[in-house]
Write a protein that holds these residues in place. Structure first.
Motif, PDB file in Angstrom:
ATOM      1  N   ASP A  90      30.144  21.653  71.718  1.00 47.81           N
ATOM      2  CA  ASP A  90      29.793  22.776  71.165  1.00 47.81           C
ATOM      3  C   ASP A  90      31.144  24.041  72.053  1.00 47.81           C
ATOM      4  N   ALA A  91      31.191  24.007  72.636  1.00 49.97           N
ATOM      5  CA  ALA A  91      32.330  24.930  73.475  1.00 49.97           C
ATOM      6  C   ALA A  91      33.443  24.309  72.369  1.00 49.97           C
ATOM      7  N   LEU A  92      34.150  23.706  72.727  1.00 46.19           N
ATOM      8  CA  LEU A  92      35.513  23.310  72.272  1.00 46.19           C
ATOM      9  C   LEU A  92      35.727  24.255  70.892  1.00 46.19           C
ATOM     10  N   TYR A  93      34.419  23.533  70.232  1.00 47.41           N
ATOM     11  CA  TYR A  93      34.091  24.559  68.796  1.00 47.41           C
ATOM     12  C   TYR A  93      34.422  25.595  68.291  1.00 47.41           C
ATOM     13  N   LYS A  94      33.336  26.129  69.161  1.00 44.46           N
ATOM     14  CA  LYS A  94      33.098  27.782  69.550  1.00 44.46           C
ATOM     15  C   LYS A  94      34.655  27.864  69.651  1.00 44.46           C
ATOM     16  N   THR A  95      35.007  27.813  70.449  1.00 46.60           N
ATOM     17  CA  THR A  95      37.065  28.093  71.064  1.00 46.60           C
ATOM     18  C   THR A  95      37.828  27.906  69.820  1.00 46.60           C
ATOM     19  N   SER A  96      37.543  26.998  69.218  1.00 45.84           N
ATOM     20  CA  SER A  96      38.639  26.356  67.860  1.00 45.84           C
ATOM     21  C   SER A  96      37.937  27.488  66.837  1.00 45.84           C
ATOM     22  N   GLY A  97      37.470  27.427  66.455  1.00 42.44           N
ATOM     23  CA  GLY A  97      36.958  27.173  65.377  1.00 42.44           C
ATOM     24  C   GLY A  97      36.803  26.093  64.384  1.00 42.44           C
ATOM     25  N   VAL A  98      37.399  24.662  65.188  1.00 45.42           N
ATOM     26  CA  VAL A  98      37.317  23.933  64.264  1.00 45.42           C
ATOM     27  C   VAL A  98      36.699  23.098  64.768  1.00 45.42           C
ATOM     28  N   ALA A  99      36.191  21.734  63.563  1.00 45.64           N
ATOM     29  CA  ALA A  99      34.940  20.838  64.168  1.00 45.64           C
ATOM     30  C   ALA A  99      35.564  19.814  65.193  1.00 45.64           C
ATOM     31  N   ALA A 100      34.933  19.732  66.311  1.00 44.14           N
ATOM     32  CA  ALA A 100      35.312  18.616  66.976  1.00 44.14           C
ATOM     33  C   ALA A 100      33.996  17.440  67.494  1.00 44.14           C
ATOM     34  N   ALA A 101      34.983  16.119  68.685  1.00 43.01           N
ATOM     35  CA  ALA A 101      33.978  15.560  68.707  1.00 43.01           C
ATOM     36  C   ALA A 101      34.740  14.998  69.372  1.00 43.01           C
ATOM     37  N   ASP A 157      34.334   2.581  70.912  1.00 41.44           N
ATOM     38  CA  ASP A 157      32.437   2.559  70.070  1.00 41.44           C
ATOM     39  C   ASP A 157      32.587   3.110  68.769  1.00 41.44           C
ATOM     40  N   GLN A 158      32.187   4.307  69.549  1.00 44.24           N
ATOM     41  CA  GLN A 158      31.335   5.617  68.154  1.00 44.24           C
ATOM     42  C   GLN A 158      30.997   6.616  68.888  1.00 44.24           C
ATOM     43  N   ILE A 159      31.268   8.151  67.955  1.00 43.55           N
ATOM     44  CA  ILE A 159      30.799   9.088  68.131  1.00 43.55           C
ATOM     45  C   ILE A 159      30.210   9.312  69.086  1.00 43.55           C
ATOM     46  N   ILE A 160      29.815  10.206  70.317  1.00 44.45           N
ATOM     47  CA  ILE A 160      29.110  10.308  70.736  1.00 44.45           C
ATOM     48  C   ILE A 160      28.413  12.218  70.812  1.00 44.45           C
ATOM     49  N   ALA A 161      29.164  12.764  70.901  1.00 43.43           N
ATOM     50  CA  ALA A 161      29.247  14.722  70.328  1.00 43.43           C
ATOM     51  C   ALA A 161      29.806  14.578  69.333  1.00 43.43           C
ATOM     52  N   VAL A 162      29.932  15.766  68.684  1.00 42.87           N
ATOM     53  CA  VAL A 162      29.925  16.615  67.123  1.00 42.87           C
ATOM     54  C   VAL A 162      29.596  17.524  67.349  1.00 42.87           C
ATOM     55  N   SER A 163      30.345  18.541  67.142  1.00 49.57           N
ATOM     56  CA  SER A 163      30.115  19.769  66.511  1.00 49.57           C
ATOM     57  C   SER A 163      31.370  21.207  65.510  1.00 49.57           C
ATOM     58  N   GLY A 164      30.561  21.331  65.025  1.00 50.17           N
ATOM     59  CA  GLY A 164      31.397  22.440  63.847  1.00 50.17           C
ATOM     60  C   GLY A 164      30.372  21.200  62.351  1.00 50.17           C
ATOM     61  N   ILE A 165      29.905  20.695  62.141  1.00 51.86           N
ATOM     62  CA  ILE A 165      29.883  19.573  61.027  1.00 51.86           C
ATOM     63  C   ILE A 165      27.841  18.942  60.843  1.00 51.86           C
TER      64      ILE A 165
END
Length: 181
Positions: free
Chosen positions: A64-75, A80-88
């Motif tokens: 969430d912090a990465l997305y809010k800082t950059s405006g780019v979706a972050a994960a 093996d798998q995606i454990i966190a995602v923000s921006g989508i």
């Protein structure tokens, strides 16, 4: 639980071999940590251990912090798998298995950034051509790859720059310290 029909004996040292087919399907590699559980019915359950997965709420806050800082979706993913995602929408990527191409980039232990004119885009998950990696920085803890920090390529095709790459590298280094304890 899915039956395999495979039976193995325990040797005189208490070891049992996990069949190659199961290791390949479950992406279990030599040296991977496994958690061992038992239940009341006498079942012994092996589960892949994900040190980065133990930090899932922390990783979600960081994404969430990465997305809010950059405006780019972050994960953030483990091996093996995606454990966190923000921006989508979370349902699009959360707990989905990463692509084998992304796994190979992580195994290379180097940061990745999509370049102009690339013939083949790096897919985030194996079964979708909807999400592509713009920047990837592996999380390396005590010499082992624990996962990666990703910025997704914007839908408009814009390439990501040094800022996003440095943010991903900083986040990966920070998460690696938390994995180490």
């Amino acid at each position: 639980m899915k039956a395999t029909g495979i039976v193995r004996r325990i040797d005189d040292l208490g070891r049992v071999v996990i069949p190659k087919e199961i290791r390949r399907t479950m992406r279990i590699r030599e040296g991977d940590p496994l958690e061992i559980y038992t239940d009341r019915d006498g079942e012994v359950i092996f589960k892949k251990y994900s040190p980065i997965g133990e930090l899932s709420q922390f990783a979600a806050d960081y994404a969430d912090a990465l997305y809010k800082t950059s405006g780019v979706a972050a994960a953030i993913c483990d091996r093996d798998q995606i454990i966190a995602v923000s921006g989508i929408a979370k349902k699009d990527l959360f707990e989905r298995r990463i692509s084998s191409e992304l796994e190979a980039v992580m195994d290379g232990r180097q940061s990745y950034r999509a370049a102009a004119g690339e013939q083949k885009k790096l897919r985030v998950i194996g079964d979708s051509d909807r999400f592509f990696v713009g920047v990837c920085s592996p999380i390396i803890s005590q010499g082992d790859i624990a996962g990666a920090v990703l910025f997704l390529s914007p839908e408009n095709g814009q390439l990501l720059g040094d800022v996003e790459q440095k943010l991903a590298q900083s986040a990966a280094a920070f998460l690696a310290k938390h994995v180490e304890g």
